[in-house]
Design a protein around this motif. Sequence first.
Motif: not given
Length: 515
Positions: A394-404
């Motif tokens: 999680e970063l700043g209230g967002y999901t940062i997905p694996a692989g991106w």
Amino acid sequence: MVYMSLILLVYQFIPELCLIIFGSILVAVILHASSCAIKTILHALLCAFKTWHSIDNTTTARDKSFPLPPGSLGYPFIGETLEFLKKGSNFYKLRQEKYGNIFKTNILGCPTIRVIGAENVRTILQGENSIVMQSWPKSTKLLLGSGAMTQTSGEIHRSQRKQVLHAFSMHALAEYVPIIQSDIRKQIETWLEKGTFLGYNECREMTMSISSKVLLGFDFDVEEKQRYNKMFLDFTDALMTVPINFPGFGFHKGMKAREGLLAGIKEQLHKLSLKEGKRPFKTAFEYYMDALDEELNMDGLDTIAEGALDLIANGFSTTSSALANLIMILGKHENVLQNVREELNTHGLLDPENVDLTLNSLKDLSYSSKVLKELLRLYPPAGASFRKCLKTFELGGYTIPAGWTVMYSIRETHRNPMVYEDAEEFRPDRWDDSSFHPGTLTSESPTDKFNFIPFGGGRRSCVGSEFAKLSLRIFLLELARSCDWTLLNKDAEMRFIPVPHAVDSLPVQIRRRDH
Ligand code: HEM
């Protein structure tokens, strides 16, 4: 085209069916394609299609508690690539205005999240090897090679860094001062003889000459200088291209240049290892070899040559952009140039005949340091860098997905109006305020060191930063004390990709300064 649009339309509703149809068409065409270039292009398209398709799967499987960042993934395959090519760095600026400091996009089939601002950048840079790791486009990987420090990770990377940093210790830098100064003086002399020159082109040549001499002891004649310069240009231009190794493609040119450069570097390394030729200083490579504490054997030569190429390549476009932008910014701000000269005068350094610079004589030039800091803030040569997400976080209230891919932004972080008043203005005096020191403290205030990151941060921060800063400092001093110059096109448009540069390559008229 019509078939393509149809497939895209149907894709909205039945993605699996489309994947099969499109995949089968591509496979069939690949089987029949005779040219290796066509095969490569089709293969790349298929991969892009698969990647794009997997984006949706990733997003539906993601942690539901936080949404994906705002933004658009654009069209299938190409994502927002066309928009990006059209708008250049404005592409990111416009999206930041629309979506904020964390947004998603998709360039060349890579779902990417651009991250801006000290707080967000800190999470990425301090999360090296735990939540993210280094990731470069395939073209960069192939051109730099597996021995390059930028490509290794874990323990190998840590020990490579340690050894390379020996070559940039204070002791080593002190030895490089007269070498750098002499090259800069020679280059400026040629400009004075010509009267007019193109700033970006000449600064590239000067950077190549300085770094190949300091790192490897090369001493080029005019012809060799031009030949190596051309190879370096082909090589660095190809770092972010589509990896098609076929005549006519930029990547192919880059691979050819790589061969030529590695052959030259290996020959020079061999000479150095035999202690051939007398040099008045110890090269960076020799410091590196001392740190390795091993005899050079021919098997290790390939890896070391790749390491040397990696170093020169990393410093080539970045340093030359900063040097040329220094000519530009001082050409636009005569009052700043005047202040630099006053400072040099106070320290007895204004006279160009005062040749013997030392690390010591350069260290107290506080105003000049602020000029260079402000230059690197406003025109950071590396505008951003890439990482691959190892796990979903999680970063700043967002999901940062694996692989991106995560792209941390230096350029927009440096222009944050909440931190830098009149952020778009060149104002070296902003660094006067002793309470304003991005780079010394860690907090969420303007004093957070991640507000000023021209050389990145954390485990992958720039290993050549001190060498680059030293070259910039000597160049500023030599230019200010020996030349007056006029920009022939003051209002030239600036572009920021791959490095900040004026579109017209900066035509300059120069004359010897009257003392
Ligand atoms: C003004 C000039 C320069 C600027 C602005 C600059 C900027 C940067 C930045 C931002 C990074 C971090 C990239 C990341 O986080 O992925 C970096 C890494 C690096 N730089 Fe520089 N650089 C400059 C000059 C140089 C020079 C002169 C050299 C070599 C002599 C050099 C060698 C490297 C290397 C090898 C890395 C990778 C470090 C690692 O992966 O551990 N750079 N540079």
